[in-house]
Motif scaffolding. Structure first.
Motif, mmCIF file in Angstrom:
data_model
loop_
_atom_site.group_PDB
_atom_site.id
_atom_site.type_symbol
_atom_site.label_atom_id
_atom_site.label_comp_id
_atom_site.label_asym_id
_atom_site.label_seq_id
_atom_site.Cartn_x
_atom_site.Cartn_y
_atom_site.Cartn_z
ATOM 1 N N MET A 192 -35.592 53.236 72.472
ATOM 2 C CA MET A 192 -35.166 53.342 71.080
ATOM 3 C C MET A 192 -36.366 53.093 70.179
ATOM 4 O O MET A 192 -37.021 52.047 70.245
ATOM 5 N N GLN A 209 -34.507 54.719 65.044
ATOM 6 C CA GLN A 209 -33.177 54.571 65.641
ATOM 7 C C GLN A 209 -32.669 53.142 65.492
ATOM 8 O O GLN A 209 -31.489 52.892 65.239
ATOM 9 N N VAL A 258 -29.168 51.998 63.750
ATOM 10 C CA VAL A 258 -28.177 51.185 64.465
ATOM 11 C C VAL A 258 -27.888 49.900 63.693
ATOM 12 O O VAL A 258 -26.731 49.476 63.548
ATOM 13 N N LEU A 303 -25.781 50.717 60.584
ATOM 14 C CA LEU A 303 -24.429 51.040 60.995
ATOM 15 C C LEU A 303 -23.675 49.773 61.388
ATOM 16 O O LEU A 303 -22.500 49.571 61.035
ATOM 17 N N LEU A 343 -20.284 48.237 59.652
ATOM 18 C CA LEU A 343 -19.056 47.949 60.383
ATOM 19 C C LEU A 343 -18.635 46.502 60.194
ATOM 20 O O LEU A 343 -17.439 46.208 60.061
ATOM 21 N N MET A 352 -16.973 46.310 56.926
ATOM 22 C CA MET A 352 -15.616 46.854 56.993
ATOM 23 C C MET A 352 -14.648 45.864 57.606
ATOM 24 O O MET A 352 -13.512 45.705 57.153
ATOM 25 N N ALA A 353 -15.157 45.176 58.638
ATOM 26 C CA ALA A 353 -14.287 44.237 59.342
ATOM 27 C C ALA A 353 -13.868 43.103 58.425
ATOM 28 O O ALA A 353 -12.745 42.594 58.508
ATOM 29 N N ALA A 383 -13.710 43.274 55.056
ATOM 30 C CA ALA A 383 -13.058 43.714 53.821
ATOM 31 C C ALA A 383 -11.550 43.775 54.012
ATOM 32 O O ALA A 383 -11.054 44.249 55.020
ATOM 33 N N ALA A 384 -10.808 43.255 53.010
ATOM 34 C CA ALA A 384 -9.351 43.296 53.084
ATOM 35 C C ALA A 384 -8.863 44.658 52.637
ATOM 36 O O ALA A 384 -9.448 45.287 51.768
ATOM 37 N N THR A 385 -7.807 45.110 53.281
ATOM 38 C CA THR A 385 -7.170 46.357 52.881
ATOM 39 C C THR A 385 -5.935 46.020 52.072
ATOM 40 O O THR A 385 -5.229 45.055 52.377
#
Lengths: 176, 176
Positions: A1, A5, A9, A12, A16, A19-20, A22-24
């Motif tokens: 790598m 790259q 990574v 990204l 993620l 996102m994990a 963050a409340a929906t």
């Protein structure tokens, strides 16, 4: 790598993780409607003013008593309102009449009232409603207690007045 | 490189699944209290009637804390109408879960409850109030089935309320 790259990574991975954590959220709505009814009321605490027996040329004022008839007005319309007074016909006994010039009204607003009293003292009655009281701004909605005003009446019997029982009807009118 | 791509695709898919919650109002999403007197008090439809209940259904992802709350906008109308005049009553809580949160709370944990956390009844405000908070009262570890709550609405009109039409929006919020 290679390093490029590795950066992709890492970015990204950070995305993620974000996102994990963050409340929906989901929202739903209920519409509510209601209508509050209008109150626009006028009431008097007495319905009869009796001047009793008077002599020709006699004058009686401040009837029926020193306080006067209480007229209460209630409105929740939020708009200016006006209390007016008139008589539906002059004091009459058949064809005999005591003219409105000799039939008088006076009064005052309660201490709590914030409007303007338009009576000048002893005003002559008229067949068309005359302004007695105009509400203050904070009386545009004055429920539940309303605004109290007090009215007193007087008669000057003309010296050559025919004998008899004379009657009239006093009308209070509430307008916006 | 292909393995990494598959790996990240899987992670991304799990994040998308993580955010799959839903919230819907399936019955009585419009409330009309009708015409009311100042000082009047009404349940939805004028009577305490379960058929008038608003049904709210939501689903969450198992194993993740969530909150279910309610608030309302200030009333729009000719004059101020306090939000606290309106209240909700939870008339039913259940659904596909083996044990409904409200049922479990009331009967398995005893009748005492945290009124600030789980509110079977409450007065509205513009701030969100949690009706259910899974971080306090638990959540399904394996079952992500739908929750179903039913609400009946009540309003007390202040006895000095100005006449006119008033409306507001109740907002349910599901956060996970």
């Amino acid at each position: 790598m290679n390093s490029k790259q590795l950066w992709i990574v890492t970015l990204l991975g950070l995305f993620l993780v974000g996102m994990a954590s963050a409340a929906t959220q989901q929202q739903s709505y209920v519409q509510v409607m209601l209508s509050v009814k209008s109150t626009f009321e006028l009431s008097v605490d007495r319905n009869i003013v009796d001047f009793k027996s008077m002599n020709p040329g006699e004058v009686k004022m401040d009837m029926p008593d020193n306080e006067g008839i209480k007229v209460n007005v209630k409105s929740n319309n939020g708009r200016p309102w006006y209390l007016k007074i008139s008589d539906q016909f002059e004091l009459s006994n058949g064809e005999d009449v005591i003219p409105n010039n000799d039939f008088l009204w006076s009064g005052y607003a309660s201490k709590a009232a914030t409007g303007v009293w338009h009576g000048k003292g002893d005003d002559s009655f008229s067949l068309t409603p005359a302004l007695a009281y105009a509400a203050g701004v904070n009386e545009y909605n004055n429920i539940p207690n309303g605004t109290d005003t007090y009215f007193k009446f007087g008669v000057k019997v003309p010296v050559k007045q025919n004998s008899g029982i004379y009657r009239s009807i006093i009308a209070f009118t509430l307008t916006e | 490189m292909m393995k990494k791509l598959v790996f990240f695709t899987l992670i991304l898919s799990s994040q998308i699944a993580f955010s799959a919650i839903s919230l819907t109002i399936s019955e009585n999403g419009f409330i009309d209290f009708g015409s009311m007197d100042p000082g009047g008090s009404e349940y939805t439809g004028g009577v305490y009637d379960y058929k008038k209940s608003t049904t709210v259904t939501f689903s969450v992802t198992a194993g993740t804390p969530f909150t279910f709350g309610v608030k309302a906008n200030e009333f729009m109308g000719p004059a101020s109408l306090p939000l606290e005049s309106m209240s909700w009553q939870l008339t039913y809580a259940g659904g596909n879960m083996s044990v409904s949160p409200w049922y479990r709370h009331l009967y398995q944990e005893g009748v005492s409850y945290e009124p600030n956390i789980v509110k079977p009844t409450g007065y509205f405000s513009s701030n969100e109030q949690y009706i259910y908070d899974s971080s306090v009262h638990g959540f399904p570890a394996t079952d992500s089935g739908a929750y179903q709550y039913q609400f009946l609405w009540h309003i007390n009109i202040p006895n000095n309320q100005q006449a006119g039409n008033y409306m507001t929006t109740i907002m349910f919020t599901l956060t996970q």
